[in-house]
Write a protein that holds these residues in place. Structure first.
Motif, mmCIF file in Angstrom:
data_model
loop_
_atom_site.group_PDB
_atom_site.id
_atom_site.type_symbol
_atom_site.label_atom_id
_atom_site.label_comp_id
_atom_site.label_asym_id
_atom_site.label_seq_id
_atom_site.Cartn_x
_atom_site.Cartn_y
_atom_site.Cartn_z
ATOM 1 N N ASP A 336 -36.007 20.746 -100.189
ATOM 2 C CA ASP A 336 -35.972 19.741 -99.069
ATOM 3 C C ASP A 336 -36.297 18.156 -99.132
ATOM 4 N N PRO A 337 -36.913 17.267 -98.158
ATOM 5 C CA PRO A 337 -37.590 16.246 -98.080
ATOM 6 C C PRO A 337 -39.281 16.930 -98.195
ATOM 7 N N LEU A 338 -39.815 16.399 -99.227
ATOM 8 C CA LEU A 338 -41.126 17.027 -99.184
ATOM 9 C C LEU A 338 -41.804 16.947 -97.724
ATOM 10 N N GLN A 339 -41.410 15.676 -96.772
ATOM 11 C CA GLN A 339 -41.797 15.912 -95.731
ATOM 12 C C GLN A 339 -41.256 15.599 -94.006
ATOM 13 N N ARG A 346 -44.672 9.908 -101.033
ATOM 14 C CA ARG A 346 -46.068 10.518 -100.348
ATOM 15 C C ARG A 346 -46.328 10.375 -102.154
ATOM 16 N N PRO A 347 -47.148 10.083 -102.846
ATOM 17 C CA PRO A 347 -47.344 10.226 -104.424
ATOM 18 C C PRO A 347 -48.471 11.404 -104.291
ATOM 19 N N GLU A 348 -49.094 11.791 -103.592
ATOM 20 C CA GLU A 348 -50.008 12.320 -103.162
ATOM 21 C C GLU A 348 -49.462 13.725 -102.958
ATOM 22 N N ARG A 349 -48.665 14.028 -102.148
ATOM 23 C CA ARG A 349 -47.836 14.973 -101.860
ATOM 24 C C ARG A 349 -46.835 15.649 -103.073
#
Length: 835
Positions: A336-339, A346-349
């Motif tokens: 799914d979308p990361l958030q 969001r590269p850290e995620r």
């Protein structure tokens, strides 16, 4: 050479009523009620959150405080400088979704598709000092102006008339979906990718195709085709290819030829003894950098650089892949979308997600057709890490409009995606979308719009990416879309009865539900964690077997309460911790059983003898919003029993037991090499706390195969409180993997009060138990914070006297680590400082 400038400064944001028209020249000088934007890209809610105008509870999925934002239009404003330029243009990489665009008071374009970028020429309008406005329109108000065709017979959701994710619509006001888990709903809006200004300095490369082709395993070619507009006079193209060490291995130049629409150039460069790019677990991922330069009369005008990898992909049957001569089954997750609260990258995620993917022995990510486009940074990581990509076009559950205009828009989206990604070595295949045909079948409706994925997408790919495999939809194949016998299968047998579901050809969605870890659950739940009127027993008439406060974070329309694992096989719970364990262990058991079964394959006539599934995807890999549903990684990127059960069951070499009419010991080899070694297995009595039988046998298995090593019928009969144990060793006696299994359900068994001893070597825990330890849980805290820990393995069974080593992954610098078997009152603690 052309100059591209990222417009990430001097932005601000303002809300207006949907009925309010804007005068772009007034907005250029009006400074009232504008909110500054610290950095771009940023969607509306990112900005409001930064200014404290909506509550941080939104980040936890409680979005009541953000609902008001859905009542307005939103205007972005940017000031930028630029000298006069004939060919200058703006590029908008991602706008969400309906927007009018103005420059210096003049409307220069309209945008209406979430999935595509927008390039707008601004010749004659650009000045030294410029004002850019983007007016985002209220999507609900826009949808009111659109009408559904009566011939679609209520099969098409109205929100599908707009090309934007259906999960971003409020389901109580528009027919959409809150499947992702926001409460009551969430509608993002605004700029979610970069806005850039480009000032050319002569001709440009408008189209660029770069392919790394293996003629044989010792000979490769870089094939290049570039094109542009304008005259070909004085143009030439130079190409330089370097390996991962920066050494030039191929280069050349070619003259540009005039064509009807402009110019083109083609070049083929031989590469001797190319290093092969392998999927994760099969070898390294060497990347070759190809730099293409366009010159006019010797002056550099434009340059493009792309990374490619050499690999050969064969597909003897649908979804069966042989890569560089090795049989590769696909183990991974559906993304799914990361958030949820923003579509900005969001590269850290993403970094944490990739680390967890690798630790779970995954080699593939399925980019879900109901999700969002990922930026190039995502695919840079899949190339670098050897993670194969099952890339879907953005079509979701159920029917779609079947007009020519709509088809053309979907093809435009697909074309942009293909042209952007087709050079990627990690890109395995294209897929037409998620459950488009299956969803219509479930509803008993005509699959309107299916010509998009059955005809239009294949025609496009035959033109722009003919070498890569295209799969019409997920699931697809057989007598009906979700037929387990052919194509791929989504495992909904917990809700519906499917014939032949035990050994599907490919399990592309394996779904069960369970709550996340306790500290995640506490953070996202409102109300009591254990209401006074709740009982841990599942009684007649109970609709959802979890507390109502948990159920609010589940997904009832998708029958989440029916998609649990067999929790009734575990002891009743009277605390939140025990209930979390009950459902998590049941989910983990289902994951393990499903994966082991499809990896072993059918030993008899229940399916094609020896038939092994070609892959398995967890559904979902991770949560977009905090949720009690089906992901194996929760929203806070914490891992629980299903995640670690998945990782163990997807280990390249697997020793496991098949419990059918008899009990058989299997060896599965999905590693990169043939295997020879030994297996030590036995029966361990829980009541007597000793082995009743042990045996050591030689074991070998060719790469890509699985087979039975021993039939335990030779042991005749034994008590049902016995554990089945097996340990796979290499030829030198080194332990590769182990397995502990059961012949009875857990609530019939008694487990000893095991005591653990633990030491630490560098970043590795060394764990020993004095008695059998059921489900050893490892937790950590750093300055009181329990979040962020990641272990190589967790929630595992441990035989007495055996040493288990577990690496401490992630980036937590120090803390206190606690280890405890689930049924034992004894816990062990140790201090940790990362080396």
């Amino acid at each position: 050479m052309k100059n591209t400038v990222l417009l990430d400064k001097n932005w601000c944001l303002k809300k207006i009523l949907p009925a309010e028209s804007i005068n772009p020249r007034d907005y250029a000088v009006d400074d009232r009620e504008w909110l500054t934007i610290s950095s771009m890209p940023a969607q509306v809610h990112d900005v409001l959150l930064e200014h404290g105008l909506i509550s941080e509870e939104m980040l936890l999925g409680w979005c009541e405080d953000a609902v008001w934002t859905d009542e307005y239009d939103w205007v972005y404003r940017c000031f930028f400088t630029c000298g006069p330029s004939e060919g200058a243009y703006l590029n908008f990489a991602g706008l969400d979704t309906i927007a009018d665009i103005y420059l210096n008071g003049v409307k220069i374009g309209r945008h209406d598709d979430f999935y595509i970028s927008r390039k707008i020429q601004i010749a004659g309008l650009v000045e030294v000092n410029n004002v850019l406005l983007i007016h985002f329109h209220n999507i609900r108000e826009h949808l009111k102006t659109l009408e559904l065709d009566p011939s679609w017979d209520n099969a098409v959701m109205k929100c599908k008339l707009i090309r934007t994710p259906i999960h971003d619509f409020p389901p109580d006001k528009i027919e959409g979906s809150n499947y992702q888990g926001a409460h009551p709903y969430f509608s993002p809006i605004g700029v979610y990718r970069d806005v850039t200004l480009t000032i050319p300095d002569g001709p440009e490369i408008e189209e660029c195709e770069v392919r790394a082709v293996l003629k044989d395993m010792n000979c490769g070619e870089i094939r290049l085709a570039v094109a542009g507009y304008g005259t070909a006079k004085g143009l030439n193209v130079t190409v330089s290819t370097t390996d991962e060490a920066g050494r030039e291995c191929a280069g050349g130049e070619c003259c540009v030829k005039p064509v009807l629409s402009g110019w083109k150039a083609e070049l083929t460069l031989p590469v001797n003894d190319p290093r092969l790019w392998w999927p994760r677990g099969f070898g390294s991922q060497p990347l070759y950098s190809v730099r293409i330069s366009l010159l006019q009369d010797g002056k550099l005008c434009d340059r493009i650089q792309k990374s490619v990898g050499f690999r050969k992909i064969e597909m003897p049957s649908p979804l069966e892949f042989i890569i560089n001569g090795k049989r590769v089954r696909l183990w991974g997750g559906s993304m799914d979308p990361l958030q949820g609260y923003t579509h900005c990258w969001r590269p850290e995620r993403a970094k944490r997600m990739f680390e967890m993917v690798e630790n779970a022995n995954m080699n593939t990510l399925r980019i879900w057709g109901e999700g969002i486009p990922y930026p190039d940074e995502f695919y840079d990581e899949t190339d670098r890490r050897g993670i194969l990509v099952w890339q879907e076009f953005f079509m979701g559950h159920g029917a779609y409009p079947d007009t020519r205009e709509y088809l053309d828009k979907c093809v435009q989206e697909a074309c942009e995606l293909v042209l952007r990604l087709r050079h990627r070595p990690s890109l395995l295949m294209w897929c037409g979308g998620n459950e488009t045909i299956m969803g219509a079948e479930f509803q008993g409706k005509t699959p309107h719009g299916s010509q998009i994925l059955l005809e239009a997408f294949p025609e496009l790919l035959n033109e722009v990416d003919p070498q890569r495999y295209y799969y019409p939809n997920s699931p697809y194949g057989g007598e009906y879309a979700n037929d387990p016998r052919e194509g791929d299968h989504h495992t909904y047998e917990c809700v519906w009865q499917y014939p032949y579901a035990d050994y599907p050809n490919f399990m592309s969605e394996h779904i069960r539900t369970a709550p996340p870890v306790l500290h995640s659950l506490k953070k996202m739940i409102r109300g009591e964690l254990w209401p006074r009127d709740y009982t841990g027993k599942f009684l007649y008439g109970t609709r959802f077997p979890m507390p109502d406060s948990w159920a609010r974070r589940s997904h009832h329309p998708a029958k989440g309460e029916l998609k649990t694992g067999p929790y009734w096989e575990y002891y009743d719970a009277d605390t939140p911790e025990e209930l979390i364990y009950r459902f998590g262990a049941a989910y983990g058991q289902e994951v393990r059983r499903g994966l082991e079964m499809i990896r072993m394959g059918s030993p008899d006539g229940n399916a094609e003898p020896g038939k092994r599934s070609k892959g398995h995807f967890s559904c979902k890999l991770l949560d977009t919003w905090p949720k009690v549903y089906c992901s194996i990684i929760d929203y806070f990127q914490e891992a629980y029993i299903p995640y670690y059960a998945t990782g163990r069951a997807q280990a390249p070499l697997l020793v496991c037991f098949d419990r059918k009419d008899s009990i058989r010991l299997w060896l599965v080899n999905d590693s990169a090499q043939d295997f020879s070694g030994h297996v030590k297995f036995g029966l361990y009595s829980l009541s007597k706390e000793c082995f009743l039988s042990e045996k050591l046998i030689d074991a070998s298995m060719p790469q890509g195969e699985a087979g039975i090593l021993f039939d335990l019928a030779a042991l005749h009969f034994f008590p049902k409180d016995c554990l089945l144990t097996a340990r796979l060793e290499d030829e030198n006696g080194g332990v590769i993997c182990s397995s502990v299994d059961y012949v009875d359900i857990e609530r019939h068994l008694n487990f000893p009060d095991a005591r653990l001893s633990v030491s630490i070597t560098g970043n590795v825990l060394n764990i020993v138990s004095d008695r059998f330890a059921r489900c050893v849980e490892i937790t950590g805290e750093c300055d009181g914070n329990p979040f962020g820990w990641l272990f190589e393995d967790n929630y595992f069974d441990l035989m007495p006297g055996e040493t288990k080593t577990v690496s401490i992954l992630g980036d937590i610098p120090y803390g206190r680590i606690t280890l405890k078997p689930h049924y034992s009152p004894h816990a062990a603690e140790i201090s940790f400082k990362r080396v």
